[in-house]
Scaffold this active site. Structure first.
Site, PDB file in Angstrom:
ATOM      1  N   GLU A  77       0.791  -1.230   0.000  1.00  0.00           N
ATOM      2  CA  GLU A  77       0.000   0.000   0.000  1.00  0.00           C
ATOM      3  C   GLU A  77       0.824   1.281   0.000  1.00  0.00           C
ATOM      4  OE1 GLU A  77       0.301  -2.320   2.392  1.00  0.00           O
ATOM      5  OE2 GLU A  77       0.223  -1.473   4.403  1.00  0.00           O
TER       6      GLU A  77
ATOM      7  N   HIS B 122      -8.200  -3.931  -1.321  1.00  0.00           N
ATOM      8  CA  HIS B 122      -7.425  -4.036  -0.084  1.00  0.00           C
ATOM      9  C   HIS B 122      -6.380  -2.908   0.015  1.00  0.00           C
ATOM     10  CE1 HIS B 122      -5.511  -6.349   3.239  1.00  0.00           C
ATOM     11  NE2 HIS B 122      -4.410  -5.750   2.792  1.00  0.00           N
ATOM     12  N   GLU B 123      -5.538  -2.791  -0.990  1.00  0.00           N
ATOM     13  CA  GLU B 123      -4.463  -1.784  -0.914  1.00  0.00           C
ATOM     14  C   GLU B 123      -5.030  -0.370  -0.875  1.00  0.00           C
ATOM     15  OE1 GLU B 123      -1.950  -3.194   0.001  1.00  0.00           O
ATOM     16  OE2 GLU B 123      -2.287  -5.185  -0.831  1.00  0.00           O
TER      17      GLU B 123
ATOM     18  N   HIS C 238      -6.051   0.569   2.562  1.00  0.00           N
ATOM     19  CA  HIS C 238      -4.932   0.973   3.421  1.00  0.00           C
ATOM     20  C   HIS C 238      -4.692   2.493   3.398  1.00  0.00           C
ATOM     21  CE1 HIS C 238      -3.091  -2.550   5.181  1.00  0.00           C
ATOM     22  NE2 HIS C 238      -2.961  -3.181   4.034  1.00  0.00           N
TER      23      HIS C 238
ATOM     24  N   GLU D 285      -4.009  -4.499   9.270  1.00  0.00           N
ATOM     25  CA  GLU D 285      -4.484  -5.499   8.306  1.00  0.00           C
ATOM     26  C   GLU D 285      -5.911  -5.988   8.580  1.00  0.00           C
ATOM     27  OE1 GLU D 285      -3.118  -5.829   5.566  1.00  0.00           O
ATOM     28  OE2 GLU D 285      -1.088  -5.090   5.934  1.00  0.00           O
TER      29      GLU D 285
ATOM     30  N   ASP E 203       8.620  -9.923  10.305  1.00  0.00           N
ATOM     31  CA  ASP E 203       8.391 -10.763   9.117  1.00  0.00           C
ATOM     32  C   ASP E 203       8.129 -12.224   9.510  1.00  0.00           C
ATOM     33  OD1 ASP E 203       8.623  -8.738   7.283  1.00  0.00           O
ATOM     34  OD2 ASP E 203      10.662  -9.222   6.646  1.00  0.00           O
TER      35      ASP E 203
ATOM     36  N   TYR F 277      -4.850 -10.525   9.730  1.00  0.00           N
ATOM     37  CA  TYR F 277      -5.851 -10.179   8.721  1.00  0.00           C
ATOM     38  C   TYR F 277      -7.218 -10.729   9.108  1.00  0.00           C
ATOM     39  CZ  TYR F 277      -1.976  -9.150   5.480  1.00  0.00           C
ATOM     40  OH  TYR F 277      -0.865  -8.629   4.881  1.00  0.00           O
TER      41      TYR F 277
HETATM   42  N1  BES Z   1       0.823  -4.513   3.709  1.00  0.00           N
HETATM   43  C1  BES Z   1       0.574  -5.774   3.130  1.00  0.00           C
HETATM   44  C2  BES Z   1       1.803  -6.467   2.629  1.00  0.00           C
HETATM   45  C3  BES Z   1       2.884  -6.640   3.672  1.00  0.00           C
HETATM   46  C4  BES Z   1       2.583  -7.011   4.958  1.00  0.00           C
HETATM   47  C5  BES Z   1       4.195  -6.421   3.328  1.00  0.00           C
HETATM   48  C6  BES Z   1       3.596  -7.159   5.903  1.00  0.00           C
HETATM   49  C7  BES Z   1       5.197  -6.575   4.257  1.00  0.00           C
HETATM   50  C8  BES Z   1       4.897  -6.947   5.559  1.00  0.00           C
HETATM   51  C9  BES Z   1      -0.436  -5.680   1.996  1.00  0.00           C
HETATM   52  O1  BES Z   1      -1.422  -4.739   2.206  1.00  0.00           O
HETATM   53  C10 BES Z   1      -1.154  -6.993   1.897  1.00  0.00           C
HETATM   54  O2  BES Z   1      -1.765  -7.373   2.843  1.00  0.00           O
HETATM   55  N2  BES Z   1      -1.082  -7.649   0.755  1.00  0.00           N
HETATM   56  C11 BES Z   1      -1.779  -8.895   0.517  1.00  0.00           C
HETATM   57  C12 BES Z   1      -2.990  -8.619  -0.308  1.00  0.00           C
HETATM   58  C13 BES Z   1      -4.227  -9.296   0.093  1.00  0.00           C
HETATM   59  C14 BES Z   1      -4.501  -9.549   1.509  1.00  0.00           C
HETATM   60  C15 BES Z   1      -5.436  -8.852  -0.674  1.00  0.00           C
HETATM   61  C16 BES Z   1      -0.845  -9.831  -0.200  1.00  0.00           C
HETATM   62  O3  BES Z   1       0.299  -9.439  -0.475  1.00  0.00           O
HETATM   63  O4  BES Z   1      -1.210 -10.945  -0.504  1.00  0.00           O
HETATM   64 ZN    ZN Z   2      -2.737  -5.227   3.750  1.00  0.00          ZN
END
Ligand code: BES
Ligand code: ZN
Length: 617
Positions: free
Chosen positions: A273, A297-298, A301, A320, A379, A387
């Site tokens: 995002e 989703h993004e 954010h 999330e 991480d 989520y």
């Molecule tokens: N912010 C996240 C991706 C992220 C989380 C990067 C933690 C690094 C550390 C992003 O918004 C996300 O949740 N992406 C999901 C999309 C989905 C839930 C629709 C993904 O990457 O799959």
């Molecule tokens: Zn996210």
């Protein structure tokens, strides 16, 4: 007398952000593709919070080559503290004299990034889609910004940003472009400004052979020139609709433009995002407009996460969980099925939640809504739990209070914490305060077991989901369960009219069975439903998992090809797990072959999964 210093609530930063906070950052970088480094300097305006006795600034840094540090224009004493895994080296800057509270120290650090940088991926022309130019992009969430420049790398501090980036190729960043007087970008210098204060993890840049096209009145898609048309088609129907929907649910979008950068295939996430420019995986472009939930989703954010931010990664569900909740509200606006579609997405989410809980173990710390991350790498805690448990918590609150009342709380919450960071306890008091004059809601909120939601491990109570959009699919899965013992004979018409996401649910059902599908049946499944031909990786990756589990040799090769063509961790990690179970040597050989293709974060995760002691979902 020293003023009272607040204890730090973020355990994942080495910075002393209770003494100074960053008000503004200017990043001046030269992108050097030949050496695969950024060279330049970063200038922080650091506001003193304590009194003149505060003579030390500590910033986060990781694998940086620091040349010198100036404070208010004068060369200053500095020192890199010993590396502390997984947080990097504190950069200690010693001041001659203290900075009075409220006053600014200007700290300029000259540096270059190194090969070990975890935030940047550098691609050769061969790794891009048209194979003409090199490419680079950043991914800073959760704690990788510190490996681009020293900073207070905590979501608890927000600053405005200026970006001055020199590159031989077009540049995209998480700010709005600043044009020179002639209205253009000159001499390969790309300037951007982010006037809304953002945490360091939202700093983002990318550069490569990038062209862009309009996908709505406030939106553009940027990608490799020859992919532009298909990206435009995939996104132009829904992006502005989503924006109008969420503008109404919360309040109008504040970031000016909402653009999407479709990256090369090694991008490790579905989407990120980054303000002004969401970064997205090319696997989104499935030619069926079926993966736009990632955009919902993004985009969401832009309120939850980017404006209202978790104060530490221990409260990641506030980013999330809220975003997943909003994504599902927003997605309704383009669905013919109304509320049933929200439940459909929630059912898919529940499956992901249950899988994560099972993989960690139902008592595991990381299955809680608020997690303890002291000494840990955020991480490593990453999973579907923040989520989906977060979503379920908000969904539960919505039902408890009633939808109309909850709808009034949403804009209040996002106004109260706009441009701020918060923790779960502030969320709780915000909600209780909001409903103070409503005895009925107050009563309900006081009977809620908040601590159980916050600290209870494992699955939350399962809501009564509307299953109307999954029933047909469950029924089909049941037929496959009895194949050979019933009169069921599969044909393509079984799946005609099903959306890609319904096929996903179908394949997930099959993966849930205790017994794997007999290998002949697994092959039949692929052939009759033409699963390997799908342009949607959500579908193909699950079909390969079904095949691997069944021991079908014929899917090993396409799995390996897929693993060399997409670096999104959501697909890569489960596929390696499935491949490892099928044949560990094949999994290892495949990883050795493709490891340079992956982003450093993804490579590290797969290494941990395949060779490390501890795997996480
Ligand atoms: N912010 C996240 C991706 C992220 C989380 C990067 C933690 C690094 C550390 C992003 O918004 C996300 O949740 N992406 C999901 C999309 C989905 C839930 C629709 C993904 O990457 O799959
Ligand atoms: Zn996210």
């Amino acid at each position: 007398m020293a003023a009272k210093v607040k204890p730090l609530r973020d355990p994942n930063t080495l910075s002393n952000y209770n003494h100074f906070i960053t008000a503004h950052t200017t990043a001046n970088f030269d992108i050097q593709f030949d050496k695969r480094i950024l060279v330049g300097n970063v200038v922080h305006q650091l506001k003193s919070l304590t009194n003149s006795e505060s003579k030390e600034i500590i910033l986060d840094s990781s694998y940086l080559d620091i040349k010198d540090v100036k404070v208010n224009g004068q060369l200053s004493k500095w020192q890199l503290l010993p590396r502390q895994e997984p947080y990097g080296n504190g950069l200690k800057i010693s001041l001659d004299k203290g900075v009075p509270p409220g006053e600014i120290a200007e700290v300029e650090i000259s540096l270059q990034t190194t090969k070990e940088c975890t935030a940047l991926q550098w691609l050769t022309p061969a790794q891009t889609s048209n194979q003409k130019h090199p490419y680079m992009f950043s991914q800073c969430q959760a704690i990788h910004a510190r490996s681009i420049f020293p900073c207070q790398d905590t979501p608890d501090v927000k600053a405005t940003f200026d970006f001055n980036i020199k590159s031989p190729l077009p540049v995209v960043a998480s700010g709005l472009p600043v044009k020179d007087d002639a209205g253009s970008t000159s001499n390969g210098l790309y300037r951007f400004r982010q006037k809304v204060p953002i945490p360091s993890y939202l700093f983002a840049i990318a550069s490569g052979d990038i062209a862009d096209a309009s996908i709505g009145p406030r939106s553009r898609v940027a990608t490799s020139p020859e992919k532009l048309e298909e990206c435009k088609w995939e996104l132009e129907a829904d992006t502005e609709k989503f924006m109008q929907a969420i503008d109404k649910i919360i309040y109008p979008y504040v970031w000016g433009e909402y653009n999407i950068l479709v990256l090369p295939p090694s991008f490790p996430y579905g989407g990120m995002e980054n303000p002004v420019f969401t970064f997205a995986t090319p696997s989104l472009i499935s030619k069926d407009r079926q993966n736009v939930d990632v955009i919902a989703h993004e985009l969401s954010h832009s309120w939850s996460g980017n404006l209202v931010t978790n104060g530490s990664w221990e409260h990641f569900w506030l980013n999330e969980g809220w975003t997943t909740y909003l994504e599902r509200r927003v997605r309704l606006f383009i669905s013919e099925h109304g509320e049933a579609y929200r439940h459909f997405s929630a059912i898919i989410g529940w499956k992901a939640l249950a899988d994560s809980v099972e993989r960690f173990g139902a008592d595991h710390e990381f299955t809680k809504l608020i997690v303890d991350l002291k000494g840990k790498d955020p991480d490593d805690a990453f999973s579907s739990i923040p989520y989906e448990k977060g979503f379920n918590f908000l969904f539960h609150l919505e039902h408890l209070i009633g939808k109309d009342k909850f709808d009034r709380f949403i804009p209040h919450y996002f106004t109260e914490f706009k441009e701020k960071s918060l923790d779960s306890f502030e969320f709780k008091s915000c909600m209780i305060d909001f409903f103070q004059s409503d005895p009925e809601a107050t009563e309900k909120l006081s009977s809620l077991d908040w601590d159980r939601w916050f600290y209870g491990p494992g699955l939350p109570p399962k809501p009564d989901f509307d299953t109307s959009l999954v029933d047909a699919v469950y029924e089909l899965a049941r037929k496959w369960e009895t194949l050979g013992k019933s009169s069921f004979s599969p044909s393509l018409s079984d799946v005609e009219g099903l959306t890609a996401n319904q096929l996903v649910v179908f394949l997930e059902q099959i993966l849930l069975w205790e017994q794997s599908l007999p290998v002949e049946q697994s092959k039949l499944l692929g052939q009759v439903y033409r699963l390997a031909e799908s342009s949607n990786v959500e579908v193909t990756n699950l079909y390969y998992q079904v095949g691997l589990r069944a021991g079908d040799e014929s899917v090993a090769e396409p799995t390996s090809i897929l693993l060399g063509s997409i670096g999104r961790m959501k697909f890569v990690r489960p596929l390696y797990r499935a491949l490892e179970k099928f044949n560990r040597d094949t999994a290892i050989a495949t990883f050795q072959k493709h490891k340079d293709f992956y982003h450093p974060i993804c490579r590290g995760m797969v290494e941990k999964d395949l060779f490390g002691s501890k795997a996480n979902p």
